[in-house]
Design an enzyme around this catalytic site. Structure first.
Site, PDB file in Angstrom:
ATOM      1  CD  GLU A  82      -4.956  -2.051   9.753  1.00 41.50           C
ATOM      2  OE1 GLU A  82      -6.069  -1.839   9.238  1.00 41.50           O
ATOM      3  OE2 GLU A  82      -4.132  -2.857   9.282  1.00 41.50           O
ATOM      4  CD1 TRP A 115      -5.939   2.608   7.292  1.00 39.81           C
ATOM      5  CD2 TRP A 115      -4.150   1.313   7.733  1.00 39.81           C
ATOM      6  NE1 TRP A 115      -5.461   2.150   6.095  1.00 39.81           N
ATOM      7  CE2 TRP A 115      -4.359   1.353   6.336  1.00 39.81           C
ATOM      8  CE3 TRP A 115      -3.078   0.579   8.237  1.00 39.81           C
ATOM      9  CZ2 TRP A 115      -3.531   0.672   5.442  1.00 39.81           C
ATOM     10  CZ3 TRP A 115      -2.270  -0.095   7.346  1.00 39.81           C
ATOM     11  CH2 TRP A 115      -2.503  -0.046   5.970  1.00 39.81           C
ATOM     12  CG  ASN A 168      -3.111  -7.294   8.958  1.00 39.88           C
ATOM     13  OD1 ASN A 168      -3.035  -7.029  10.163  1.00 39.88           O
ATOM     14  ND2 ASN A 168      -3.757  -6.543   8.096  1.00 39.88           N
ATOM     15  CD  GLU A 169      -7.474  -6.687   8.577  1.00 37.33           C
ATOM     16  OE1 GLU A 169      -8.028  -6.971   7.510  1.00 37.33           O
ATOM     17  OE2 GLU A 169      -7.316  -5.529   8.948  1.00 37.33           O
ATOM     18  CD  GLN A 181      -2.841  -1.257   2.320  1.00 39.27           C
ATOM     19  OE1 GLN A 181      -2.606  -1.970   3.274  1.00 39.27           O
ATOM     20  NE2 GLN A 181      -3.920  -0.496   2.265  1.00 39.27           N
TER      21      GLN A 181
END
Ligand SMILES: *[C@@H]1O[C@H](CO)[C@@H](O)[C@H](O)[C@H]1NC(C)=O
Ligand SMILES: *[C@@H]1O[C@H](CO)[C@@H](O)[C@H](O)[C@H]1NC(C)=O
Ligand SMILES: *[C@@H]1O[C@H](CO)[C@@H](O)[C@H](O)[C@H]1NC(C)=O
Ligand SMILES: *[C@@H]1O[C@H](CO)[C@@H](O)[C@H](O)[C@H]1NC(C)=O
Ligand SMILES: *[C@@H]1O[C@H](CO)[C@@H](O)[C@H](O)[C@H]1NC(C)=O
Length: 523
Positions: free
Chosen positions: A408, A451, A198-199, A54
């Site tokens: 986040e 975030w 992550n997630e 990102q």
């Protein structure tokens, strides 16, 4: 169009993703209480976050090979946008660390691009990739900013996906562990906080049930896209199972070979919702509990208790993989901390009738309906900071109060609407306030990260929306960064001043000028 499809859906993984943490309406400010960082326990860490694909850009520079998110973006699924350049963080890391210094961050959370460090996912380390992360880490440390590293942020090397199907194959455990070992060995003398993956809960539903996120696997009648391969009824469970085994394997290795010497901590990040039953009817109250077991317990129960929640075993049956006694032992206790990703809350209505249907996917197995919340992405939702407090209480009361970092939290705005992001400040203030209440009530929260630090490439929305403290001017070949109001506000807080939710910050005159200039330019 992407968003429309998702809106029409039974329920959307989109709700699981950060694109839905919308701006607060101005009337929704939770309270007017001011607080400062000295209201938090000593050592409490405040930072901000980005992730590799990102922010870095330089997608095919210096030996990096594509990840599944490169492939997805290049196929046009992110409104035609890609992370090829993103914020060009790969070249601008020094400048960005300077902005972190000016903002006053204690810590910066970023992720490592697996296919930059180890092209093709397996085999020799890429010296240029190694150098980049060494440079970044050293630059942070030079300025007293603590690095918090996530090893995997949705960006599997495409070659591993092509070779054996990535996370749906048990082979991933070995490759992930080898990748993690390189990171521990090369960076662990300076990095103390490692989050493995992550997630997984979001990633599995989006990537293997609904097929709206890479690797876009699904099967009829469940996928939102035409799926040519995959199995929505079983692969999400398989992917999370392999993720948990991969995490446990990396943690075991870290503890055995690195932790004593490096004195660091290893955890995993999970997406969380606040949940409320839509009504007080018993079935909705039970459904809300069940939704927590499915959405959160799926990942966290194995880490804390060594097995999936009972209700998942019952509803999913044979499609839910089983832990062997040894696996269960290795997964249990494998996280020193849990990283929480939190944006919003949902109302839950029972839909037990879905258990009569065949075939079933995650949503039908969970047997609830999400309700009372507009996910259209265009209208504003009220602030629901109670949801974060609820999640933190849940970790305290149901999960033995492990150390947690909120990795986040933040609010979305249109990408280049204004630098005066007062709604974002109201949101962050309200959620930090809820966190403070939870900490005062015994929550073992150790840190908070917004975030995002910059306006990055948003994984499902490209450059259409933003969460950043700094606007990145995409029309400027130099991609100049401009501080938003929320950067000034956060900075004031980080420097120890008392902050409230409203306009008690004067932007410096230079920035006022810039801001009105930008505001004119973008209207
Ligand atoms: C899905 O497949 C059907 C039948 O082959 C086709 O008519 C439709 O256009 C496809 N939809 C998409 C989004 O590709
Ligand atoms: C999906 O997996 C389940 C469980 O292994 C199996 O029973 C079912 O036939 C599979 N469905 C498809 C479409 O492959
Ligand atoms: C449920 O009961 C609580 C406590 O009695 C009450 O505060 C709340 O408004 C009720 N909620 C609904 C949706 O009826
Ligand atoms: C504070 O903690 C106690 C003990 O865990 C709990 O019973 C109570 O509900 C918590 N209060 C809030 C507001 O969450
Ligand atoms: C606003 O953002 C879009 C990307 O979504 C970009 O193409 C456009 O140039 C931006 N406009 C201004 C004035 O910054």
């Amino acid at each position: 169009m992407f968003r429309r499809r998702v809106m029409d859906s039974r329920w959307a993984v989109i709700v699981l993703l950060r694109c839905c943490a919308l701006m607060a309406s101005s009337s929704a400010a939770a309270d007017d209480e001011s607080f400062s960082r000295y209201d938090f326990p000593p050592g409490f860490v405040f930072g901000s976050a980005t992730s590799a694909y990102q922010v870095e850009g330089a997608a095919d520079e210096d030996g990096r090979t594509p990840s599944i998110w490169d492939t997805f973006a290049h196929a046009g699924y992110v409104h035609g946008a890609t992370g090829d350049v993103a914020c060009d963080g790969y070249h601008k890391y020094k400048e960005d660390v300077q902005l972190m210094v000016e903002t006053g961050l204690d810590a910066y959370r970023f992720s490592i691009s697996w296919s930059r460090l180890i092209p093709y996912g397996r085999g020799p380390v890429n010296p240029k990739g190694l150098q980049y992360y060494n440079n970044l880490i050293n630059e942070l440390l030079k300025h007293g900013i603590q690095p918090h590293v996530t090893l995997y942020n949705f960006d599997l090397p495409q070659d591993l996906e092509d070779e054996y199907g990535g996370w749906v194959s048990r082979k991933i455990v070995k490759d992930f562990t080898a990748y993690a070992e390189v990171c521990f060995r090369e960076f662990g003398d300076r990095v103390q906080y490692w989050a493995t993956i992550n997630e997984p809960n979001v990633f599995a539903i989006g990537g293997y049930d609904q097929g709206i996120a890479p690797p876009m696997r699904c099967s009829p009648p469940f996928g939102f896209r035409n799926c040519s391969n995959g199995n929505s009824t079983s692969e999400p469970y398989l992917a999370v199972h392999n993720i948990l085994l991969s995490h446990a394997s990396a943690a075991k290795l870290y503890r055995k070979n690195f932790q004593t010497k490096q004195q660091g901590f290893i955890g995993i990040n999970v997406y969380t919702f606040g949940t409320l039953p839509l009504t007080n009817a018993t079935e909705d109250v039970v459904a809300a509990k069940r939704s927590n077991d499915f959405l959160l317990g799926w990942v966290v129960d194995p880490l804390v208790f060594g097995d999936y929640p009972q209700i998942m075993k019952k509803n999913v049956g044979a499609r839910l993989p089983k832990f062997t006694p040894l696996q269960s032992k290795e997964v249990k206790g494998s996280a020193d901390f849990i990283g929480l990703i939190h944006y919003t809350s949902i109302y839950i209505k029972d839909k037990s009738s879905s258990l009569n249907m065949e075939p079933r996917d995650f949503n039908l197995d969970m047997a609830v309906e999400f309700s009372g919340w507009d996910i259209s992405g265009s209208s504003e939702v009220p602030l629901m900071p109670w949801g974060l407090a609820q999640v933190l209480e849940m970790f305290k009361q149901d999960y033995r109060n492990p150390p947690v970092f909120i990795y986040e939290n933040g609010a979305r705005t249109p990408r280049n609407a204004t630098l005066h992001d007062t709604g974002r400040v109201k949101y962050i203030h309200a959620y930090m306030g809820a966190m403070l209440d939870a900490v005062r009530n015994g929550s073992n929260t150790r840190g908070y990260f917004t975030w995002s630090f910059l306006d990055v490439f948003e994984l499902l929305d490209g450059y259409g929306s933003s969460f950043g403290h700094y606007y990145v001017d995409l029309d400027d070949p130099d991609l100049r960064r401009y501080p938003k109001y929320s950067a000034h506000w956060y900075s004031k807080f980080l420097r120890g001043e008392s902050v409230g939710p409203n306009g008690d910050i004067k932007m410096m005159s230079k920035h006022n000028l810039l801001d009105s200039h930008r505001a004119r330019a973008v209207q």
